[in-house]
Motif scaffolding. Structure first.
Motif, mmCIF file in Angstrom:
data_model
loop_
_atom_site.group_PDB
_atom_site.id
_atom_site.type_symbol
_atom_site.label_atom_id
_atom_site.label_comp_id
_atom_site.label_asym_id
_atom_site.label_seq_id
_atom_site.Cartn_x
_atom_site.Cartn_y
_atom_site.Cartn_z
ATOM 1 N N PHE A 170 0.834 -1.198 0.000
ATOM 2 C CA PHE A 170 0.000 0.000 0.000
ATOM 3 C C PHE A 170 0.867 1.246 0.000
ATOM 4 C CE2 PHE A 170 -2.133 3.436 2.229
ATOM 5 C CZ PHE A 170 -3.301 3.536 1.505
ATOM 6 N N LEU A 171 1.925 1.226 0.798
ATOM 7 C CA LEU A 171 2.831 2.365 0.856
ATOM 8 C C LEU A 171 3.494 2.595 -0.498
ATOM 9 C CD1 LEU A 171 4.245 4.533 2.511
ATOM 10 C CD2 LEU A 171 5.927 2.813 3.176
ATOM 11 N N ALA A 172 3.904 1.508 -1.171
ATOM 12 C CA ALA A 172 4.525 1.640 -2.489
ATOM 13 C C ALA A 172 3.534 2.215 -3.497
ATOM 14 C CB ALA A 172 5.039 0.282 -2.955
ATOM 15 N N VAL A 173 2.300 1.730 -3.474
ATOM 16 C CA VAL A 173 1.278 2.250 -4.387
ATOM 17 C C VAL A 173 1.007 3.720 -4.086
ATOM 18 C CG1 VAL A 173 -1.163 2.058 -5.014
ATOM 19 C CG2 VAL A 173 0.239 0.018 -4.841
ATOM 20 N N PHE A 174 0.960 4.082 -2.814
ATOM 21 C CA PHE A 174 0.760 5.471 -2.421
ATOM 22 C C PHE A 174 1.890 6.349 -2.964
ATOM 23 C CE2 PHE A 174 1.225 8.897 0.774
ATOM 24 C CZ PHE A 174 -0.024 9.474 0.645
ATOM 25 N N ALA A 175 3.138 5.904 -2.804
ATOM 26 C CA ALA A 175 4.289 6.667 -3.291
ATOM 27 C C ALA A 175 4.279 6.764 -4.816
ATOM 28 C CB ALA A 175 5.582 6.022 -2.806
ATOM 29 N N LEU A 176 3.944 5.675 -5.498
ATOM 30 C CA LEU A 176 3.885 5.699 -6.957
ATOM 31 C C LEU A 176 2.773 6.625 -7.452
ATOM 32 C CD1 LEU A 176 4.480 1.938 -7.769
ATOM 33 C CD2 LEU A 176 6.019 3.850 -8.259
ATOM 34 N N THR A 177 1.664 6.645 -6.759
ATOM 35 C CA THR A 177 0.564 7.529 -7.143
ATOM 36 C C THR A 177 0.986 8.989 -7.010
ATOM 37 O OG1 THR A 177 -1.036 5.891 -6.407
ATOM 38 C CG2 THR A 177 -1.840 8.135 -6.675
ATOM 39 N N ILE A 178 1.647 9.324 -5.913
ATOM 40 C CA ILE A 178 2.138 10.698 -5.733
ATOM 41 C C ILE A 178 3.171 11.028 -6.809
ATOM 42 C CG2 ILE A 178 3.494 12.195 -4.217
ATOM 43 C CD1 ILE A 178 2.055 10.883 -1.862
ATOM 44 N N GLY A 179 4.078 10.086 -7.088
ATOM 45 C CA GLY A 179 5.077 10.305 -8.137
ATOM 46 C C GLY A 179 4.447 10.507 -9.502
ATOM 47 N N PHE A 180 3.446 9.696 -9.819
ATOM 48 C CA PHE A 180 2.750 9.839 -11.092
ATOM 49 C C PHE A 180 2.044 11.188 -11.187
ATOM 50 C CE2 PHE A 180 -1.140 9.325 -13.636
ATOM 51 C CZ PHE A 180 -0.564 9.024 -14.856
ATOM 52 N N TYR A 181 1.409 11.580 -10.106
ATOM 53 C CA TYR A 181 0.713 12.866 -10.073
ATOM 54 C C TYR A 181 1.701 14.022 -10.282
ATOM 55 C CZ TYR A 181 -2.029 16.791 -8.341
ATOM 56 O OH TYR A 181 -2.654 17.998 -8.229
ATOM 57 N N LEU A 182 2.853 13.958 -9.597
ATOM 58 C CA LEU A 182 3.843 15.021 -9.738
ATOM 59 C C LEU A 182 4.436 15.042 -11.139
ATOM 60 C CD1 LEU A 182 5.644 14.779 -6.275
ATOM 61 C CD2 LEU A 182 4.026 16.522 -7.050
ATOM 62 N N SER A 183 4.631 13.869 -11.758
ATOM 63 C CA SER A 183 5.169 13.832 -13.126
ATOM 64 C C SER A 183 4.174 14.393 -14.130
ATOM 65 C CB SER A 183 5.586 12.419 -13.504
ATOM 66 O OG SER A 183 4.449 11.594 -13.664
ATOM 67 N N CYS A 184 2.871 14.218 -13.850
ATOM 68 C CA CYS A 184 1.838 14.769 -14.742
ATOM 69 C C CYS A 184 1.775 16.294 -14.655
ATOM 70 C CB CYS A 184 0.471 14.184 -14.420
ATOM 71 S SG CYS A 184 0.313 12.479 -14.942
ATOM 72 N N LEU A 185 2.124 16.828 -13.491
ATOM 73 C CA LEU A 185 2.111 18.282 -13.343
ATOM 74 C C LEU A 185 3.222 18.907 -14.176
ATOM 75 C CD1 LEU A 185 1.423 18.759 -9.542
ATOM 76 C CD2 LEU A 185 -0.139 19.159 -11.424
#
Length: 185
Positions: A170-185
Motif C-alpha cells: 500500500f505504501l509503495a502504491v501510495f508513493a507511486l501515485t504521488i510520483g505519477f501525479y507530480l510527473s503529470c504536473l
C-alpha cells in the motif's frame, strides 16, 4: 473480509479492467490491518464491505442505461454503511456529491433522484435506526479522551498511520501515485 475483497475486485474491474481489479483485490487482501481485522468481525470489516458495496453500486448506477436497480442497491448499501455507526464513511460523501452534481450536468433528474435517495437514507438512519437517544452515548465516547484524535487527527498521526498500519505494498502504491501525479504536473 471476503465480501470486501470481491467488491474491491469488482470496483477495479468496472473502473480499469480485469487486471487492475485483480491487482486491487490482491493488494487489499495483503494489507496487514486488513488481515488482522478480518480475524474478528467487529465494526471495521462490515464498514469496509459496505463502503465497497456502496461504491460498486454507485459506479454501476452511473454507467447504467436503466439506473433504478443500481440506485436501489446503492440505497441499501448506503443505509447499511451508515448503520455501522462508524465515522470513517463520512469521507465518502464529498466525492460522491461532487461527482454526482458536477458530473451530471445534462442528467439533472438523475442527480435529483440520487440526492433524494441520500436524504431518505439519512432520515431512516437518524429517525429509526439510530435516533438521538442511541447516538448521544456514541458521540460522548468519540469526543472524549483518546478517541478525540480519531475525529480530529493531526498530520503526524496521518503520516504515522500511512507508514505503520498498512502494508508495504500500500505504501509503495501510495508513493507511486504521488510520483505519477507530480510527473503529470
Amino acid at each position: 473480509g471476503l465480501m470486501f475483497i470481491v467488491l474491491t475486485f469488482l470496483i477495479g474491474r468496472e473502473l480499469f479492467g480485469k487486471v487492475a481489479g485483480l491487482w486491487a483485490a490482491a493488494s487489499a487482501a495483503i494489507a496487514i490491518d486488513f488481515i488482522i481485522l478480518s480475524r474478528v468481525v467487529l465494526v471495521d470489516m462490515p464498514l469496509y464491505a459496505f463502503i465497497a458495496s456502496t461504491m460498486y453500486f454507485y459506479i454501476r448506477y452511473r454507467k447504467a442505461s436503466k439506473p433504478i436497480p443500481w440506485l436501489i442497491g446503492f440505497f441499501i448499501s448506503f443505509l447499511l454503511m451508515i448503520g455501522t455507526k462508524n465515522a470513517q464513511w463520512l469521507v465518502l460523501i464529498p466525492p460522491l456529491l461532487y461527482v454526482e452534481i458536477v458530473g451530471n450536468e445534462k442528467k439533472v433528474m438523475r442527480t435529483i433522484n440520487f440526492l433524494i435517495v441520500l436524504g431518505v437514507a439519512w432520515f431512516i438512519h437518524s429517525s429509526f435506526i439510530y435516533p438521538e437517544a442511541f447516538s448521544k452515548p456514541a458521540y460522548e465516547f468519540f469526543t472524549s479522551g483518546a478517541n478525540k484524535a480519531f475525529i480530529q487527527p493531526s498530520w503526524d498521526i496521518v503520516f504515522k498511520s500511512i507508514f505503520t498500519i498498512n502494508s508495504y505494498l500500500f505504501l509503495a502504491v501510495f508513493a507511486l501515485t504521488i510520483g505519477f501525479y507530480l510527473s503529470c504536473l
